[in-house]
Design an enzyme around this catalytic site. Structure first.
Site, PDB file in Angstrom:
ATOM      1  N   GLU B  60       0.808  -1.225   0.000  1.00  0.00           N
ATOM      2  CA  GLU B  60       0.000   0.000   0.000  1.00  0.00           C
ATOM      3  C   GLU B  60       0.846   1.282   0.000  1.00  0.00           C
ATOM      4  OE1 GLU B  60      -1.085  -2.697   1.547  1.00  0.00           O
ATOM      5  OE2 GLU B  60      -3.016  -2.968   0.563  1.00  0.00           O
ATOM      6  N   HIS B 129     -11.843  -5.075   8.922  1.00  0.00           N
ATOM      7  CA  HIS B 129     -12.220  -4.815   7.535  1.00  0.00           C
ATOM      8  C   HIS B 129     -13.520  -4.035   7.412  1.00  0.00           C
ATOM      9  CE1 HIS B 129      -9.031  -7.350   6.170  1.00  0.00           C
ATOM     10  NE2 HIS B 129      -9.461  -7.394   4.935  1.00  0.00           N
TER      11      HIS B 129
END
Lengths: 325, 325
Positions: B60, B129
């Site tokens: 990321e 999440h």
């Protein structure tokens, strides 16, 4: 880098960085430079050798020990000092400071103070060059300490997967702040980390201008050829502390003395006389030129105006005149 | 006028802008060969090629960092983060680099980059999440943070984001990709700094954005049945935050409820409420109320997860509370 003239030019730039840094330390102690100050003294051959080995098509990005790099790629001493003094005439109008020198016109993209953060940016600049089919390479400079942070590994891996035109130039000065390489890194050769990514690599003496020049020339040629990134470890040493606030409790006076005996400027002086028929008089004349240049730069920076109050709100966003949000 | 899903609207926006501007490249995990985790970029890899639609490693920081480097040097990268929960892995890149460089480098560097990422919970993905941390990112000056709710705004705001020069965190919502709505034909852009009145009313102002827009509109319908005319403001943009339509509405209704999917403390509701109290205190007939997620990490169990999330019923109850009915 072959001719006497080129070596004299390199010598002049290295001395200029040394004097500029000595002057910065003085101005810091006088309270005229704020924040942190990380001096490049001892590592001059790396930036000067690197800049001599690349072209105007190429790009440079570095960490917070950036004054010498900025000067090497063409930023005038007066602009560097003005930025350090927080003046409107500095490279970023006094808003970046010593750790964030930048000049896009020179393809010099900073000056980045979060350790390792500029490595992914370098991969992006290289992506830009690759995508636009431009014939440039990116030289990304960082210290040995930065090889221990995740950015290093993400960026090296991505650069290899995408075959990006990057030279990863690791200035191994044996310490990440005050922690020695062998106390911080599982392997002590930085090149070994590049091996982990199957990346072409080499290690050169960072106290020798010619060795750095040859190392970067070769690395840049390989990156330019489309073969992908090249990892170049340069072994160097900083003669001063990590920053001006360094208690220096982590290394011995003998060790510092050992490296200072190999001072890159003294070594180059000797080489110019011995190998390139230079004279002490020529070199002394360059020293005097540099003294004048640095004195003029200090005067320029000290006499420059402060940024206007309105600068506070400028450039938060690109398209909003007062930047408020 | 066409009826599109949010997914189709986003996909059209990217496709149309990429056809018009070769500087736009996409990078992210599974956006190419796979076609995008949420299928927004399905067909792009085949049409635009691997140079423009770049599959990345699971890195990321490198994804966002490379987008920053590419944006600094003339491209318009769109980085996709698979979920906003992974944006924490790139947090430094987003808030320390993307949000800062334009200002720190005194406007010499533009960062026309977009980070697209879905936010929100409610899909039994467990605590890591399912977060809605939108407000955290809106804390940082220099970053634009937008979160459209409708297909129309999704398309128009993404197209607008691709034509301006600031870094934009473009927050989507995983449960909204199938949401349908009318989208005008032709070239559509929607500003990145304008809240909008979505439903007119006179009794109470409901302020919301993104997924909660739909629950709020349904709550307004339910309130109407009970004879309460709720006005709904869709913020659409969290930074810059456009308070004008909110203040105007509250001056009329004298009561406000702020609805967000994320946690209440230090959230969007906290900001909107504080601004209402300082900008139109004298018009308020009741303290501003906030409807938000229960302050727990979201559990996997469906019933428990739904208990923690804001919904139509909680909004209706809050509206009645500020009306003292």
């Amino acid at each position: 880098m072959k001719s006497k003239q080129e070596f004299l030019g390199g010598y002049r730039r290295m001395v200029a960085i040394r004097r500029l840094e000595e002057k910065s330390a003085e101005l810091y102690q006088q309270g005229k430079i704020g924040g942190f100050l990380h001096l490049y003294i001892g590592q001059e051959a790396v930036a000067v050798g690197m800049a001599a080995a690349i072209t105007k098509r190429d790009h440079v990005i570095t960490a917070y020990r950036d004054h010498g790099v900025a000067y090497s790629v063409g930023m005038p001493a007066k602009i560097i000092l003005a930025e350090m003094l927080g003046k409107a005439t500095g490279c970023s109008g006094g808003k970046g400071g010593s750790m964030h020198l930048v000049d896009p016109k020179l393809n010099f993209w900073g000056g980045h103070a979060i350790v390792g953060s500029h490595l992914p940016l370098a991969a992006g600049i290289a992506t830009s060059l690759q995508y636009q089919k431009l014939d440039g390479v990116v030289v990304c400079m960082f210290g040995d300490g930065a090889t221990n942070i995740g950015y290093f590994h993400e960026a090296l891996n991505l650069s290899k997967v995408w075959k990006l035109p990057v030279v990863w130039l690791c200035e191994n000065n044996s310490y990440g702040m005050g922690t020695a390489v062998d106390r911080a890194s599982a392997v002590h050769s930085m090149c070994q980390k590049a091996e982990g990514y199957g990346m072409a690599n080499a290690c050169v003496d960072g106290m020798d201008l010619e060795a750095v020049y040859n190392g970067v020339s070769n690395a840049a040629a390989q990156a330019r050829s489309g073969a992908g990134p090249f990892f170049l470890e340069v072994q160097t040493y900083r003669f001063r502390g990590h920053s001006m606030g360094d208690p220096e409790r982590y290394r011995t006076a003998e060790e510092i003395k050992h490296w200072q005996d190999g001072d890159p400027i003294t070594a180059l002086r000797k080489a110019i006389v011995a190998k390139h028929k230079g004279t002490e008089a020529e070199l002394d004349a360059l020293d005097r030129e540099v003294d004048d240049e640095v004195a003029a730069a200090v005067q320029f920076a000290e006499e420059s105006p402060e940024p206007a109050d309105a600068a506070l709100w400028q450039h938060v966003y690109s398209e909003s005149p007062n930047g408020r949000a | 006028m066409a009826t599109l899903t949010v997914r189709e609207a986003l996909s059209q926006a990217l496709w149309e802008e990429m056809e018009a501007n070769s500087k736009i490249i996409l990078l992210g995990e599974e956006i190419g060969v796979w076609g995008g985790t949420y299928a927004v970029t399905r067909g792009f890899h085949e049409h635009f090629g691997a140079e423009r639609v770049r599959d990345t490693p699971i890195s990321e920081s490198a994804i966002v960092g490379a987008a920053i480097g590419a944006a600094m040097t003339g491209l318009r990268p769109v980085a996709e983060l698979m979920t906003i929960n992974f944006a924490f892995s790139a947090f430094d890149m987003i808030v320390n680099q993307a949000a800062k460089l334009h200002y720190m480098f005194n406007g010499q560097v533009n960062l026309p980059l977009i980070i697209r990422t879905p936010s929100g919970g409610g899909r039994q993905l467990g605590a890591t999440h399912s977060q809605t941390p939108d407000a955290i990112f809106a804390h940082f000056p220099g970053l634009r943070v937008v979160a459209p709710a409708t297909p129309r705004d999704s398309k128009g705001m993404l197209k607008q984001a691709l034509r301006q020069n600031d870094p934009v965190l473009f927050i989507e919502n995983a449960t909204l990709y199938q949401q349908r709505g009318d989208v005008p034909d032709g070239d559509l852009t929607v500003p990145l700094d304008k809240s909008v009145m979505a439903r007119e009313g006179k009794d109470v102002t409901l302020v919301t954005y993104s997924k909660m827009y739909y629950a709020t509109m349904k709550a307004a319908e339910q309130l109407a049945v009970a004879g309460i005319q709720a006005e709904v403001i869709d913020l659409r943009c969290l930074r810059p935050l456009d308070m004008a339509p909110v203040v105007e509405s509250v001056k009329k209704t004298n009561r406000a409820v702020v609805v967000e999917e994320g946690w209440m403390s230090y959230g969007v509701g906290a900001e909107v409420s504080a601004r209402l109290h300082s900008e139109c205190f004298d018009y308020l007939d009741a303290p501003v109320k906030r409807v938000a997620q229960s302050e727990v990490p979201l559990p996997y169990n469906q019933r428990l997860e739904q208990m923690a999330l804001p919904d139509q019923e909680k909004i209706v109850r809050a509206a009645k509370e500020v009306l003292y009915v």
